[in-house]
Scaffold this motif. Structure first.
Motif, PDB file in Angstrom:
ATOM      1  N   MET A 214     -10.179   7.617  -6.171  1.00  0.00           N
ATOM      2  CA  MET A 214     -11.189   8.529  -5.641  1.00  0.00           C
ATOM      3  C   MET A 214     -10.538   9.665  -4.861  1.00  0.00           C
ATOM      4  O   MET A 214     -11.001  10.814  -4.928  1.00  0.00           O
ATOM      5  CB  MET A 214     -12.193   7.766  -4.778  1.00  0.00           C
ATOM      6  N   SER A 215      -9.467   9.367  -4.137  1.00  0.00           N
ATOM      7  CA  SER A 215      -8.785  10.429  -3.391  1.00  0.00           C
ATOM      8  C   SER A 215      -8.216  11.477  -4.353  1.00  0.00           C
ATOM      9  O   SER A 215      -8.240  12.678  -4.063  1.00  0.00           O
ATOM     10  CB  SER A 215      -7.677   9.838  -2.510  1.00  0.00           C
ATOM     11  N   VAL A 216      -7.725  11.013  -5.482  1.00  0.00           N
ATOM     12  CA  VAL A 216      -7.156  11.926  -6.476  1.00  0.00           C
ATOM     13  C   VAL A 216      -8.256  12.759  -7.136  1.00  0.00           C
ATOM     14  O   VAL A 216      -8.149  13.987  -7.267  1.00  0.00           O
ATOM     15  CB  VAL A 216      -6.358  11.140  -7.529  1.00  0.00           C
ATOM     16  N   ARG A 217      -9.335  12.087  -7.540  1.00  0.00           N
ATOM     17  CA  ARG A 217     -10.436  12.803  -8.206  1.00  0.00           C
ATOM     18  C   ARG A 217     -11.088  13.821  -7.277  1.00  0.00           C
ATOM     19  O   ARG A 217     -11.561  14.870  -7.727  1.00  0.00           O
ATOM     20  CB  ARG A 217     -11.481  11.800  -8.690  1.00  0.00           C
ATOM     21  N   ALA A 218     -11.136  13.513  -5.978  1.00  0.00           N
ATOM     22  CA  ALA A 218     -11.794  14.402  -5.014  1.00  0.00           C
ATOM     23  C   ALA A 218     -10.904  15.560  -4.594  1.00  0.00           C
ATOM     24  O   ALA A 218     -11.359  16.478  -3.907  1.00  0.00           O
ATOM     25  CB  ALA A 218     -12.210  13.607  -3.777  1.00  0.00           C
ATOM     26  N   SER A 219      -9.659  15.539  -5.018  1.00  0.00           N
ATOM     27  CA  SER A 219      -8.702  16.562  -4.613  1.00  0.00           C
ATOM     28  C   SER A 219      -8.838  17.820  -5.464  1.00  0.00           C
ATOM     29  O   SER A 219      -9.560  17.847  -6.455  1.00  0.00           O
ATOM     30  CB  SER A 219      -7.274  16.019  -4.738  1.00  0.00           C
ATOM     31  N   ARG A 220      -8.100  18.853  -5.064  1.00  0.00           N
ATOM     32  CA  ARG A 220      -8.011  20.075  -5.855  1.00  0.00           C
ATOM     33  C   ARG A 220      -6.655  20.151  -6.564  1.00  0.00           C
ATOM     34  O   ARG A 220      -6.148  21.223  -6.862  1.00  0.00           O
ATOM     35  CB  ARG A 220      -8.239  21.304  -4.967  1.00  0.00           C
ATOM     36  N   ALA A 221      -6.084  18.984  -6.839  1.00  0.00           N
ATOM     37  CA  ALA A 221      -4.832  18.939  -7.598  1.00  0.00           C
ATOM     38  C   ALA A 221      -5.064  19.422  -9.024  1.00  0.00           C
ATOM     39  O   ALA A 221      -6.169  19.284  -9.564  1.00  0.00           O
ATOM     40  CB  ALA A 221      -4.285  17.513  -7.612  1.00  0.00           C
ATOM     41  N   PRO A 222      -4.041  19.979  -9.666  1.00  0.00           N
ATOM     42  CA  PRO A 222      -4.172  20.376 -11.070  1.00  0.00           C
ATOM     43  C   PRO A 222      -4.518  19.169 -11.943  1.00  0.00           C
ATOM     44  O   PRO A 222      -4.123  18.034 -11.636  1.00  0.00           O
ATOM     45  CB  PRO A 222      -2.777  20.910 -11.420  1.00  0.00           C
TER      46      PRO A 222
ATOM     47  N   VAL B  95       0.829  -1.211   0.000  1.00  0.00           N
ATOM     48  CA  VAL B  95       0.000   0.000   0.000  1.00  0.00           C
ATOM     49  C   VAL B  95       0.862   1.260   0.000  1.00  0.00           C
ATOM     50  O   VAL B  95       0.419   2.319  -0.449  1.00  0.00           O
ATOM     51  CB  VAL B  95      -0.970   0.035   1.202  1.00  0.00           C
ATOM     52  N   ALA B  96       2.105   1.169   0.472  1.00  0.00           N
ATOM     53  CA  ALA B  96       2.963   2.358   0.518  1.00  0.00           C
ATOM     54  C   ALA B  96       3.412   2.804  -0.866  1.00  0.00           C
ATOM     55  O   ALA B  96       3.842   3.953  -1.033  1.00  0.00           O
ATOM     56  CB  ALA B  96       4.183   2.095   1.395  1.00  0.00           C
ATOM     57  N   THR B  97       3.315   1.925  -1.856  1.00  0.00           N
ATOM     58  CA  THR B  97       3.690   2.333  -3.219  1.00  0.00           C
ATOM     59  C   THR B  97       2.468   2.657  -4.074  1.00  0.00           C
ATOM     60  O   THR B  97       2.622   3.042  -5.236  1.00  0.00           O
ATOM     61  CB  THR B  97       4.517   1.230  -3.915  1.00  0.00           C
ATOM     62  N   LEU B  98       1.284   2.525  -3.504  1.00  0.00           N
ATOM     63  CA  LEU B  98       0.061   2.889  -4.226  1.00  0.00           C
ATOM     64  C   LEU B  98      -0.040   4.414  -4.284  1.00  0.00           C
ATOM     65  O   LEU B  98      -0.133   5.066  -3.242  1.00  0.00           O
ATOM     66  CB  LEU B  98      -1.158   2.298  -3.511  1.00  0.00           C
ATOM     67  N   PRO B  99      -0.025   5.025  -5.463  1.00  0.00           N
ATOM     68  CA  PRO B  99      -0.101   6.494  -5.551  1.00  0.00           C
ATOM     69  C   PRO B  99      -1.466   6.986  -5.064  1.00  0.00           C
ATOM     70  O   PRO B  99      -2.504   6.425  -5.434  1.00  0.00           O
ATOM     71  CB  PRO B  99       0.083   6.774  -7.041  1.00  0.00           C
ATOM     72  N   LYS B 100      -1.466   8.033  -4.263  1.00  0.00           N
ATOM     73  CA  LYS B 100      -2.707   8.472  -3.637  1.00  0.00           C
ATOM     74  C   LYS B 100      -2.633   9.951  -3.266  1.00  0.00           C
ATOM     75  O   LYS B 100      -1.542  10.538  -3.234  1.00  0.00           O
ATOM     76  CB  LYS B 100      -3.005   7.621  -2.394  1.00  0.00           C
ATOM     77  N   ALA B 101      -3.785  10.532  -2.989  1.00  0.00           N
ATOM     78  CA  ALA B 101      -3.867  11.899  -2.482  1.00  0.00           C
ATOM     79  C   ALA B 101      -4.327  11.866  -1.034  1.00  0.00           C
ATOM     80  O   ALA B 101      -5.056  10.962  -0.618  1.00  0.00           O
ATOM     81  CB  ALA B 101      -4.841  12.726  -3.329  1.00  0.00           C
TER      82      ALA B 101
END
Length: 345
Positions: A317-325, A10-16
């Motif tokens: 979902m964490s990425v989509r829910a973020s305000r990242a560019p 899980v530590a290498t799973l990219p996430k926001a």
């Protein structure tokens, strides 16, 4: 896409990471070091009995939690301390697979020592820019009002946040014990933030149940809910949250530590996912709960026997829910697919 079974780290799973409080992000070792430097006597719960045994099931329990938080905040004495905290939070998220972090701060809690709320906000944003450059982690700030203070203070913070739109501040929140204060009285502050184009992310639906989620949606216009996990208790309201696309920042380890659920298997993550909710797992306050970002994924994998496809979708979902560019979102989503395409251990 590869095998959907468990085994990939899980530590290498990219996430926001969308739910991390400023002081609560501090490393335990840093807390001990700074306290020793200035001769600050820490309570046992922050030293040999760490992480502390907490429960917010009653007012006394929350008071104890808040007292420990205030003690931890008191060790931040210099600008370098603030920069170190932000840098280490970024380093820890990167080590946990984090690619984007929205760190939440209430500047009024630090204003007296750092020259006022504007000066402190400037310091935090400069520290965020520096930490992001050093670590490669995308970062932004959510300014949060404290619901135990007067609603006029929240309006002041909303106007402050509005001044920093496009300069590192992406959202406006409302934190602390959701059983305190009257949520509807904070609506004017949220209208100020809304007019400025900020994402609205009040805490709701952790210490109080679904009815408070409804209030956060109706009175505050929440775009995202800090916690929101107890919406699972009201299927009709859960359907509304799903239909409106309001993400939930679920923090499993803190839910259990604060006595909201008796154990990790009781956190209703499967019910939320089955209903179609957008869930972003967060660590809340690692300093007090003893678990960082990857730990939330690991504990939910173990408690609910989640396969890697489900973990990957939680990360997406964490990425989509973020305000990242948008460009960063697309890049991280590709990397999630690559993680899932790897052969499991």
């Amino acid at each position: 896409m590869g095998d959907s079974g468990g085994g990939r780290p899980v530590a290498t799973l990219p996430k926001a990471h969308l739910h991390l409080h400023f002081t609560g992000s501090m490393r335990h070792g840093t807390l001990l070091e700074l306290a020793e430097r200035d001769g600050i006597l820490l309570p046992d719960a922050l030293v040999e009995d760490w992480p502390p045994q907490l429960s917010a099931a009653d007012e006394k329990g929350w008071f104890r939690f808040q007292r420990l938080y205030d003690v931890a905040r008191s060790v931040l004495r210099t600008e370098d301390d603030v920069r170190r905290l932000v840098r280490e939070a970024a380093e820890d998220d990167v080590a946990d697979g984090g690619r984007w972090l929205e760190i939440q701060v209430d500047p009024s809690g630090y204003a007296a020592r750092f020259g006022g709320i504007t000066a402190f906000t400037d310091l935090v944003l400069d520290a965020v820019r520096d930490a992001s450059a050093r670590t490669g982690l995308g970062m932004a700030v959510v300014i949060a009002a404290n619901r135990t203070r007067h609603p006029l203070d929240a309006r002041t913070l909303a106007r402050l946040a509005a001044q920093y739109v496009g300069r590192g501040v992406v959202g406006f929140g409302l934190s602390n014990d959701e059983r305190r204060g009257t949520t509807t009285e904070f609506a004017p502050a949220f209208r100020i933030a809304e007019r400025a184009g900020l994402m609205l992310a009040p805490h709701g639906g952790e210490l109080l149940g679904p009815e408070h989620v409804r209030t956060c949606l109706d009175a505050l216009g929440a775009d995202r809910l800090g916690h929101g996990v107890r919406v699972a208790e009201d299927p009709a309201l859960l359907d509304r949250v799903v239909a409106s696309g309001v993400p939930l920042e679920v923090c499993p380890v803190s839910n259990v530590a604060l006595g909201v659920y008796s154990d990790l298997t009781s956190v209703p993550l499967p019910s939320l996912l089955e209903a179609g909710a957008t869930v972003a797992l967060g660590a809340d306050d690692p300093l007090l709960f003893g678990s960082r970002l990857a730990g939330q994924y690991a504990t939910m994998r173990a408690a609910h026997d989640l396969d890697d496809c489900t973990l990957a979708e939680l990360a997406r979902m964490s990425v989509r829910a973020s305000r990242a560019p948008d460009g960063l979102k697309a890049e991280v989503l590709r990397d999630v697919d690559a993680w899932l395409a790897e052969s499991p251990v």
